[in-house]
Motif scaffolding. Structure first.
Motif, PDB file in Angstrom:
ATOM      1  N   MET A  47       0.692  -1.094   0.021  1.00 37.04           N
ATOM      2  CA  MET A  47       0.067   0.034  -0.112  1.00 37.04           C
ATOM      3  C   MET A  47       1.039   1.140   0.129  1.00 37.04           C
ATOM      4  O   MET A  47       0.487   2.297  -0.629  1.00 37.04           O
ATOM      5  CB  MET A  47      -0.914   0.086   1.356  1.00 37.04           C
ATOM      6  N   VAL A  48       1.912   1.136   0.398  1.00 36.44           N
ATOM      7  CA  VAL A  48       2.898   2.230   0.669  1.00 36.44           C
ATOM      8  C   VAL A  48       3.723   2.426  -0.489  1.00 36.44           C
ATOM      9  O   VAL A  48       3.531   3.578  -1.055  1.00 36.44           O
ATOM     10  CB  VAL A  48       3.696   2.175   1.921  1.00 36.44           C
ATOM     11  N   ALA A  49       4.544   1.426  -0.792  1.00 36.61           N
ATOM     12  CA  ALA A  49       5.336   1.648  -1.956  1.00 36.61           C
ATOM     13  C   ALA A  49       6.147   0.231  -2.101  1.00 36.61           C
ATOM     14  O   ALA A  49       6.166  -0.441  -1.133  1.00 36.61           O
ATOM     15  CB  ALA A  49       6.538   2.897  -1.791  1.00 36.61           C
ATOM     16  N   ASN A  50       6.386  -0.160  -3.252  1.00 29.41           N
ATOM     17  CA  ASN A  50       7.343  -1.207  -3.485  1.00 29.41           C
ATOM     18  C   ASN A  50       8.671  -1.332  -2.729  1.00 29.41           C
ATOM     19  O   ASN A  50       9.161  -0.092  -2.433  1.00 29.41           O
ATOM     20  CB  ASN A  50       7.407  -1.733  -4.688  1.00 29.41           C
ATOM     21  N   ILE A  51       9.017  -2.225  -2.124  1.00 29.42           N
ATOM     22  CA  ILE A  51      10.230  -2.386  -1.343  1.00 29.42           C
ATOM     23  C   ILE A  51      11.317  -3.271  -1.900  1.00 29.42           C
ATOM     24  O   ILE A  51      11.169  -4.065  -2.686  1.00 29.42           O
ATOM     25  CB  ILE A  51      10.042  -2.475   0.244  1.00 29.42           C
ATOM     26  N   PRO A  52      12.573  -3.099  -1.788  1.00 28.25           N
ATOM     27  CA  PRO A  52      13.489  -3.900  -2.260  1.00 28.25           C
ATOM     28  C   PRO A  52      13.260  -5.489  -2.018  1.00 28.25           C
ATOM     29  O   PRO A  52      12.799  -5.677  -0.768  1.00 28.25           O
ATOM     30  CB  PRO A  52      14.873  -3.481  -1.657  1.00 28.25           C
ATOM     31  N   PRO A  53      13.458  -6.499  -2.993  1.00 29.37           N
ATOM     32  CA  PRO A  53      13.133  -7.702  -2.599  1.00 29.37           C
ATOM     33  C   PRO A  53      14.341  -8.369  -1.670  1.00 29.37           C
ATOM     34  O   PRO A  53      15.481  -7.617  -1.576  1.00 29.37           O
ATOM     35  CB  PRO A  53      13.226  -8.508  -3.985  1.00 29.37           C
ATOM     36  N   PRO A  54      14.158  -9.455  -0.987  1.00 28.16           N
ATOM     37  CA  PRO A  54      15.301 -10.074  -0.358  1.00 28.16           C
ATOM     38  C   PRO A  54      16.301 -10.307  -1.187  1.00 28.16           C
ATOM     39  O   PRO A  54      16.644 -10.547  -2.383  1.00 28.16           O
ATOM     40  CB  PRO A  54      14.791 -11.400   0.102  1.00 28.16           C
ATOM     41  N   LYS A  55      17.679  -9.914  -0.461  1.00 30.92           N
ATOM     42  CA  LYS A  55      19.057 -10.216  -1.361  1.00 30.92           C
ATOM     43  C   LYS A  55      19.240 -11.657  -1.584  1.00 30.92           C
ATOM     44  O   LYS A  55      20.038 -11.618  -2.630  1.00 30.92           O
ATOM     45  CB  LYS A  55      20.226  -9.645  -0.302  1.00 30.92           C
ATOM     46  N   ASP A  56      18.908 -12.463  -0.861  1.00 32.58           N
ATOM     47  CA  ASP A  56      19.224 -13.989  -1.205  1.00 32.58           C
ATOM     48  C   ASP A  56      18.266 -14.451  -2.274  1.00 32.58           C
ATOM     49  O   ASP A  56      17.181 -13.993  -2.272  1.00 32.58           O
ATOM     50  CB  ASP A  56      18.962 -14.684   0.059  1.00 32.58           C
ATOM     51  N   ASP A  57      18.939 -15.153  -3.377  1.00 33.29           N
ATOM     52  CA  ASP A  57      18.006 -15.958  -4.380  1.00 33.29           C
ATOM     53  C   ASP A  57      17.407 -16.955  -3.777  1.00 33.29           C
ATOM     54  O   ASP A  57      17.518 -17.798  -3.139  1.00 33.29           O
ATOM     55  CB  ASP A  57      19.154 -16.453  -5.408  1.00 33.29           C
ATOM     56  N   SER A  58      15.773 -16.444  -4.151  1.00 36.10           N
ATOM     57  CA  SER A  58      14.933 -17.686  -3.582  1.00 36.10           C
ATOM     58  C   SER A  58      15.056 -19.038  -4.041  1.00 36.10           C
ATOM     59  O   SER A  58      14.840 -19.730  -3.376  1.00 36.10           O
ATOM     60  CB  SER A  58      13.459 -16.980  -4.121  1.00 36.10           C
ATOM     61  N   ILE A  59      15.377 -19.216  -5.249  1.00 35.21           N
ATOM     62  CA  ILE A  59      15.595 -20.499  -5.931  1.00 35.21           C
ATOM     63  C   ILE A  59      16.990 -21.348  -5.324  1.00 35.21           C
ATOM     64  O   ILE A  59      16.699 -22.235  -4.923  1.00 35.21           O
ATOM     65  CB  ILE A  59      15.858 -20.561  -7.459  1.00 35.21           C
ATOM     66  N   GLU A  60      17.943 -20.535  -4.968  1.00 34.43           N
ATOM     67  CA  GLU A  60      19.011 -20.881  -4.389  1.00 34.43           C
ATOM     68  C   GLU A  60      18.989 -21.339  -3.006  1.00 34.43           C
ATOM     69  O   GLU A  60      19.501 -22.459  -2.466  1.00 34.43           O
ATOM     70  CB  GLU A  60      20.290 -20.046  -4.529  1.00 34.43           C
ATOM     71  N   VAL A  61      18.160 -20.539  -2.257  1.00 39.07           N
ATOM     72  CA  VAL A  61      17.775 -20.963  -0.730  1.00 39.07           C
ATOM     73  C   VAL A  61      16.897 -22.128  -0.870  1.00 39.07           C
ATOM     74  O   VAL A  61      17.175 -23.097  -0.020  1.00 39.07           O
ATOM     75  CB  VAL A  61      17.000 -19.741  -0.138  1.00 39.07           C
ATOM     76  N   PHE A  62      15.888 -22.214  -1.704  1.00 39.79           N
ATOM     77  CA  PHE A  62      15.023 -23.532  -1.836  1.00 39.79           C
ATOM     78  C   PHE A  62      16.077 -24.669  -1.899  1.00 39.79           C
ATOM     79  O   PHE A  62      15.392 -25.561  -1.305  1.00 39.79           O
ATOM     80  CB  PHE A  62      14.204 -23.185  -3.075  1.00 39.79           C
ATOM     81  N   LEU A  63      17.124 -24.740  -2.918  1.00 38.52           N
ATOM     82  CA  LEU A  63      17.651 -25.709  -3.200  1.00 38.52           C
ATOM     83  C   LEU A  63      18.728 -26.376  -2.000  1.00 38.52           C
ATOM     84  O   LEU A  63      18.624 -27.277  -1.740  1.00 38.52           O
ATOM     85  CB  LEU A  63      18.667 -25.595  -4.424  1.00 38.52           C
ATOM     86  N   ARG A  64      19.050 -25.272  -1.292  1.00 38.36           N
ATOM     87  CA  ARG A  64      19.752 -25.594  -0.016  1.00 38.36           C
ATOM     88  C   ARG A  64      18.767 -26.207   1.076  1.00 38.36           C
ATOM     89  O   ARG A  64      19.320 -27.067   1.744  1.00 38.36           O
ATOM     90  CB  ARG A  64      20.381 -24.072   0.500  1.00 38.36           C
ATOM     91  N   ILE A  65      17.766 -25.614   0.999  1.00 35.58           N
ATOM     92  CA  ILE A  65      16.538 -26.192   2.037  1.00 35.58           C
ATOM     93  C   ILE A  65      16.484 -27.703   1.748  1.00 35.58           C
ATOM     94  O   ILE A  65      16.486 -28.627   2.560  1.00 35.58           O
ATOM     95  CB  ILE A  65      15.290 -25.343   1.935  1.00 35.58           C
ATOM     96  N   LEU A  66      16.445 -28.057   0.454  1.00 39.06           N
ATOM     97  CA  LEU A  66      16.102 -29.402  -0.204  1.00 39.06           C
ATOM     98  C   LEU A  66      17.249 -30.125   0.246  1.00 39.06           C
ATOM     99  O   LEU A  66      16.995 -31.342   0.497  1.00 39.06           O
ATOM    100  CB  LEU A  66      15.609 -29.258  -1.604  1.00 39.06           C
ATOM    101  N   ASP A  67      18.374 -29.731  -0.044  1.00 40.35           N
ATOM    102  CA  ASP A  67      19.640 -30.592   0.129  1.00 40.35           C
ATOM    103  C   ASP A  67      19.541 -30.898   1.751  1.00 40.35           C
ATOM    104  O   ASP A  67      20.478 -31.891   1.941  1.00 40.35           O
ATOM    105  CB  ASP A  67      20.967 -29.823  -0.496  1.00 40.35           C
ATOM    106  N   GLU A  68      19.171 -30.067   2.464  1.00 47.70           N
ATOM    107  CA  GLU A  68      19.396 -30.267   3.940  1.00 47.70           C
ATOM    108  C   GLU A  68      18.407 -31.451   4.447  1.00 47.70           C
ATOM    109  O   GLU A  68      18.508 -31.755   5.697  1.00 47.70           O
ATOM    110  CB  GLU A  68      19.344 -29.142   4.906  1.00 47.70           C
ATOM    111  N   ARG A  69      17.434 -31.760   3.783  1.00 46.75           N
ATOM    112  CA  ARG A  69      16.321 -32.748   4.095  1.00 46.75           C
ATOM    113  C   ARG A  69      16.969 -34.120   4.467  1.00 46.75           C
ATOM    114  O   ARG A  69      17.751 -34.517   3.888  1.00 46.75           O
ATOM    115  CB  ARG A  69      15.400 -32.977   3.013  1.00 46.75           C
TER     116      ARG A  69
END
Length: 287
Positions: free
Chosen positions: A1-23
């Motif tokens: 509602m206010v304004a768009n803000i910078p997205p997270p610095k970490d890459d979402s897909i890379e983080v997903f793959l790291r999460i998957l690798d830790e299972r």
């Protein structure tokens, strides 16, 4: 509602793959769902979180029965609460603490938002529970009001996405209905907003209960404005009160063009009769 803000610095897909690798548990399930899970994330990114373009994964396609599907749903949601040292524990902590915001990006109320909201709810989209681009800083009031909503009654997008939706102009304004010693406030959208954004902004405002909350803010803020006007006049201020409000507005717009204080001061400046009253009218005696 206010304004768009910078997205997270970490890459979402890379983080997903790291999460998957830790299972370590339920590896068969994670191997079966991996490709479709990643495609789901890529679709989310491509369509900027638009729920009209995104379908939740059917976990029954990757499990043997409804009981197992329900258990794996809990597993996916549980990824959002990782143990210390596991991905993405530290990332989520930083997203909550180090976003640099001093007002809520969903509503514009002053204060540092201390929670993360799932733009698409994790209960319906458990596979997106730890997608960084699905997690947005939000104040408690907005999160309580939004709940698990994400679509309108006709199935269209309901909320502005602070990472993806461009909001570069004032969205709404306050009208002051005389008498100015105790006015009534109305919250209205600006007329010059692009039609699709105007429709979305209206839905967003309803979803976070903006009107009622902003009116309460105005009741308090207006008393402060009256007191400031009285002090200014008592001291024989040489600078017009309108010029002072203009300076205050510029300071607030540095936070966000749609933060509540900026909306309030901008709307006050636009009401020439209000400014004349503050500078020359009979102010209340009980200030």
């Amino acid at each position: 509602m206010v304004a768009n803000i910078p997205p997270p610095k970490d890459d979402s897909i890379e983080v997903f793959l790291r999460i998957l690798d830790e299972r370590k548990r339920h590896l068969d399930f994670y191997q079966r769902i991996k490709n479709d899970w990643q495609k789901s994330i890529e679709i989310y990114i491509k369509h900027k979180g638009n729920p009209e373009k995104i379908a939740a994964l059917d976990l029954l396609l990757y499990t043997k029965d409804e009981d197992e599907a329900e258990d794996r749903k809990k597993s996916l949601i549980g990824l959002y609460s990782p143990q210390q040292g596991k991905t993405p524990h530290e990332i989520l902590s930083k997203m909550r603490r180090e976003h640099g915001l001093i007002c809520c990006p969903s509503c514009g109320e002053a204060g540092i938002p201390g929670t993360l909201d799932h733009y698409l709810p994790k209960d319906e989209f458990p596979e997106l529970s730890v997608l960084l681009l699905n997690l947005t800083p939000m104040c408690f009031e907005c999160q309580q009001a939004k709940g698990t909503q994400y679509k309108t009654n006709n199935g269209s997008k309901k909320y502005i996405h602070p990472y993806f939706d461009e909001v570069t102009t004032p969205l709404y304004k306050i009208t002051f209905q005389p008498p100015y010693n105790s006015p009534k406030f109305s919250i209205v959208m600006n007329d010059d907003i692009e039609p699709d954004l105007l429709k979305l902004a209206n839905e967003h405002a309803i979803g976070i209960d903006l009107t009622l909350r902003l009116k309460k803010f105005c009741n308090t803020k207006y008393v402060h404005l009256l007191k400031s006007a009285k002090r200014h006049r008592d001291k024989g201020g040489r600078v017009g009160l309108g010029e002072i409000i203009e300076i205050l507005l510029q300071s607030e717009e540095d936070k966000s063009i749609n933060c509540w204080e900026a909306v309030f001061y901008r709307s006050a400046l636009a009401d020439k009769d209000l400014i004349d009253y503050l500078e020359n009218g009979d102010l209340p005696d009980n200030l």
